[in-house]
Design a protein around this motif. Structure first.
Motif, short mmCIF file in Angstrom:
data_model
loop_
_atom_site.label_atom_id
_atom_site.label_comp_id
_atom_site.label_asym_id
_atom_site.label_seq_id
_atom_site.Cartn_x
_atom_site.Cartn_y
_atom_site.Cartn_z
N ASN A 26 0.82 -1.22 0.00
CA ASN A 26 0.00 0.00 0.00
C ASN A 26 0.86 1.26 0.00
N VAL A 27 1.93 1.24 0.78
CA VAL A 27 2.82 2.40 0.81
C VAL A 27 3.46 2.61 -0.56
N GLY A 28 3.86 1.51 -1.20
CA GLY A 28 4.45 1.61 -2.53
C GLY A 28 3.50 2.17 -3.56
N SER A 29 2.25 1.70 -3.54
CA SER A 29 1.28 2.21 -4.51
C SER A 29 0.93 3.68 -4.23
N ASP A 30 0.84 4.04 -2.94
CA ASP A 30 0.58 5.45 -2.60
C ASP A 30 1.73 6.34 -3.05
N LEU A 31 2.94 5.87 -2.87
CA LEU A 31 4.10 6.63 -3.31
C LEU A 31 4.12 6.77 -4.83
N GLY A 32 3.78 5.71 -5.54
CA GLY A 32 3.72 5.78 -7.00
C GLY A 32 2.67 6.76 -7.48
N ASN A 33 1.49 6.75 -6.83
CA ASN A 33 0.44 7.70 -7.21
C ASN A 33 0.86 9.14 -6.92
N ALA A 34 1.57 9.36 -5.83
CA ALA A 34 2.03 10.70 -5.51
C ALA A 34 3.04 11.20 -6.54
N ILE A 35 3.92 10.32 -6.98
CA ILE A 35 4.91 10.71 -7.99
C ILE A 35 4.22 11.01 -9.32
N LYS A 36 3.23 10.20 -9.70
CA LYS A 36 2.48 10.46 -10.93
C LYS A 36 1.76 11.80 -10.87
N GLY A 37 1.14 12.08 -9.72
CA GLY A 37 0.45 13.36 -9.55
C GLY A 37 1.41 14.54 -9.64
N PHE A 38 2.57 14.39 -9.04
CA PHE A 38 3.57 15.46 -9.09
C PHE A 38 4.04 15.70 -10.52
N LYS A 39 4.31 14.62 -11.25
CA LYS A 39 4.76 14.77 -12.64
C LYS A 39 3.69 15.42 -13.51
N SER A 40 2.43 15.04 -13.31
CA SER A 40 1.37 15.64 -14.13
C SER A 40 1.18 17.11 -13.77
N ALA A 41 1.35 17.47 -12.49
CA ALA A 41 1.24 18.88 -12.10
C ALA A 41 2.35 19.71 -12.72
N VAL A 42 3.56 19.17 -12.73
CA VAL A 42 4.69 19.88 -13.34
C VAL A 42 4.45 20.03 -14.83
N LYS A 43 3.95 18.98 -15.46
CA LYS A 43 3.69 19.03 -16.91
C LYS A 43 2.60 20.05 -17.23
N ASP A 44 1.54 20.08 -16.41
CA ASP A 44 0.47 21.05 -16.62
C ASP A 44 0.98 22.48 -16.46
N GLU A 45 1.85 22.69 -15.48
CA GLU A 45 2.42 24.02 -15.24
C GLU A 45 3.28 24.45 -16.43
N ASP A 46 4.06 23.51 -16.98
CA ASP A 46 4.88 23.83 -18.15
C ASP A 46 4.00 24.18 -19.34
N ASN A 47 2.90 23.43 -19.52
CA ASN A 47 1.98 23.72 -20.62
C ASN A 47 1.33 25.09 -20.42
N LYS A 48 0.99 25.43 -19.17
CA LYS A 48 0.37 26.72 -18.89
C LYS A 48 1.34 27.85 -19.20
N ASP A 49 2.62 27.67 -18.82
CA ASP A 49 3.63 28.69 -19.09
C ASP A 49 3.84 28.87 -20.59
N ALA A 50 3.84 27.78 -21.34
CA ALA A 50 4.02 27.87 -22.79
C ALA A 50 2.83 28.56 -23.43
N ALA A 51 1.61 28.27 -22.95
CA ALA A 51 0.43 28.91 -23.49
C ALA A 51 0.42 30.41 -23.17
N GLN A 52 0.87 30.76 -21.97
CA GLN A 52 0.90 32.17 -21.58
C GLN A 52 1.94 32.90 -22.43
N ALA A 53 3.09 32.30 -22.68
CA ALA A 53 4.11 32.93 -23.50
C ALA A 53 3.60 33.12 -24.92
N ALA A 54 2.86 32.14 -25.43
CA ALA A 54 2.31 32.26 -26.79
C ALA A 54 1.27 33.37 -26.86
#
Length: 85
Positions: A26-54
Motif C-alpha cells: 500500500n505504501v508503494g502504490s501510494d508513493l507511485g500515485n504521488a509521484i504520478k500526480g507530481f509529474k502531471s502537475a509539473v507538466k500542466d504548469e509547463d503547458n500553462k507557461d508555454a500557453a501564456q508565453a504564446a
C-alpha cells in the motif's frame, strides 16, 4: 565499506516482519500515485507557461499606446543647516 547484499536482505526481512507485506504494498502504490500526480502537475504548469508565453507574443502594442516617456532627475537633498537666530 559499503552495504553488502546480505545486510540489505536482513534489513528487508526486518522491515517485512515489522510492517507486513500488505502495508508495504500500500505504501508503494501510494508513493507511485504521488509521484504520478507530481509529474502531471509539473507538466500542466509547463503547458500553462508555454500557453501564456504564446498569448503574450500574440499581443501587439500599437505605437504611442501605453508608453510613458519620463525623464529621471536626481532629487537634491534639502538644506540641513539650522536657521540663524
Amino acid at each position: 565499506m559499503g552495504i553488502s547484499i546480505w545486510q540489505l536482505l536482513i534489513i528487508l526481512a526486518i522491515v517485512l516482519v515489522l510492517f507486513g507485506a500488505k502495508r508495504l504494498r500500500n505504501v508503494g502504490s501510494d508513493l507511485g500515485n504521488a509521484i504520478k500526480g507530481f509529474k502531471s502537475a509539473v507538466k500542466d504548469e509547463d503547458n500553462k507557461d508555454a500557453a501564456q508565453a504564446a498569448s503574450e507574443q500574440k499581443l501587439e502594442q500599437k505605437p504611442g499606446e501605453n508608453v510613458f516617456d519620463v525623464k529621471a532627475e536626481e532629487k537634491k537633498p534639502a538644506d540641513t543647516t539650522p536657521p540663524k537666530a
